[in-house]
Design an enzyme around this catalytic site. Structure first.
Site, PDB file in Angstrom:
ATOM      1  N   MET A   1       7.523  32.736  23.841  1.00 61.89           N
ATOM      2  CA  MET A   1       7.758  34.179  23.912  1.00 61.89           C
ATOM      3  C   MET A   1       6.754  34.912  23.025  1.00 61.89           C
ATOM      4  O   MET A   1       5.652  35.216  23.460  1.00 61.89           O
ATOM      5  CB  MET A   1       9.206  34.484  23.531  1.00 61.89           C
ATOM      6  CG  MET A   1      10.224  33.838  24.483  1.00 61.89           C
ATOM      7  SD  MET A   1      11.953  34.019  23.952  1.00 61.89           S
ATOM      8  CE  MET A   1      12.182  35.780  24.159  1.00 61.89           C
ATOM      9  N   CYS A   2       7.123  35.189  21.788  1.00 57.43           N
ATOM     10  CA  CYS A   2       6.298  36.048  20.950  1.00 57.43           C
ATOM     11  C   CYS A   2       4.985  35.394  20.523  1.00 57.43           C
ATOM     12  O   CYS A   2       3.956  36.067  20.421  1.00 57.43           O
ATOM     13  CB  CYS A   2       7.095  36.504  19.737  1.00 57.43           C
ATOM     14  SG  CYS A   2       8.593  37.412  20.198  1.00 57.43           S
ATOM     15  N   VAL A   3       5.006  34.099  20.250  1.00 60.24           N
ATOM     16  CA  VAL A   3       3.769  33.411  19.862  1.00 60.24           C
ATOM     17  C   VAL A   3       2.784  33.418  21.020  1.00 60.24           C
ATOM     18  O   VAL A   3       1.610  33.778  20.870  1.00 60.24           O
ATOM     19  CB  VAL A   3       4.061  31.977  19.393  1.00 60.24           C
ATOM     20  CG1 VAL A   3       2.764  31.187  19.210  1.00 60.24           C
ATOM     21  CG2 VAL A   3       4.841  31.994  18.079  1.00 60.24           C
TER      22      VAL A   3
END
Length: 281
Positions: A125-127
């Site tokens: 997701m964010c990475v």
């Protein structure tokens, strides 16, 4: 939404982006399966970045009301202390991508950053979203595999059994490996001290803001080293029986391609390492 400490226009050249290492995800019953490993590896990266004078950016997710990372709740707090005395920055976000509707790009540009490492959570997701945008903006990006993590994906009847977190992280890194350097260990990522011209960082790639016209991704990056020349050089060293000298990161493409990936025209720090035997990954 963003917030950050006062940031001077010091030229850092390199940055470490620590994504969402917040207490809700690394401590207590809701912690990631590999939380201890993630905390250790990200702490090691932060220490080395600080020692070298690289810019350290802590990304902090503002979760929804009632969420584990709802702003100003214990779970929302960053796990790693922020050293504001060194000009470290906190970027608050509400999207997976740390660049979206934040001042991250502006902070990196003002600081003269050309290369960055990304670590933290969640891998898929964010990475992944943050690393992908950094690549598209023209930064040189390294993603140390053991410094990002996520949760298991639960079983879904008729779809699949439980997908282990390690598999999710591996799959998340896979598409990034075409344009970023996915290295196996955080220990293989080094940083060099800032200066007018870092010896192992060549001319910066043309930086493209998110509002700039889209161009072919490869054309926005510095050229790769000649792969054929690298292969010939390796063959010559092997014939002489001399140890192979490589830069940190994966010296080969593993199972992604049949030809060696080689080294890009940059690195945070040249290191010597033993090549991983074929099939070990």
């Amino acid at each position: 939404m963003t917030s950050h400490a006062d940031h001077s226009p010091t030229t850092h050249h390199q940055a470490l982006i620590v994504v969402d290492v917040q207490r809700a995800f690394v401590r207590g019953d809701g912690a990631l399966p590999e939380a201890e490993r993630l905390v250790d590896r990200t702490a090691e990266l932060i220490t080395r970045a600080r020692e070298a004078g690289a810019l350290v950016v802590h990304v902090q997710n503002d979760g929804p009301a009632g969420g584990d990372d709802e702003p100003h709740t214990p779970g929302w707090e960053l796990h790693h202390p922020v050293d504001t005395g060194r000009g470290e920055v906190v970027i608050r976000k509400t999207h997976d991508d740390a660049f979206q509707e934040t001042s991250l790009e502006s902070v990196l540009t003002t600081s003269g950053v050309r290369s960055l490492a990304v670590c933290g959570l969640m891998s898929e997701m964010c990475v992944q979203a943050t690393a992908r945008t950094a690549v598209e903006l023209g930064y040189r990006v390294v993603l140390p595999y053991d410094a990002h993590a996520t949760y298991d994906i639960p079983a879904e009847p008729g779809i699949s059994a439980v997908v282990p977190a390690a598999v999710v992280s591996r799959v998340a890194a896979w598409p990034l490996s075409r344009d970023a350097d996915v290295t196996a260990r955080a220990a293989d990522v080094g940083f060099t001290a800032p200066g007018p011209r870092s010896p192992d960082l060549h001319a910066p790639p043309p930086h493209r803001s998110r509002s700039s016209p889209s161009t072919t991704r490869r054309s926005s990056r510095a050229p790769l080293l000649d792969i054929a020349r690298i292969a010939r050089s390796r063959s010559a060293r092997a014939a002489r029986g001399s140890p192979q000298q490589i830069q940190w990161g994966l010296p080969y493409s593993s199972s992604r391609r049949s030809a060696p990936r080689g080294c890009r025209t940059w690195s945070f720090q040249q290191r010597t390492a033993s090549p991983t035997p074929p099939g070990a990954r």
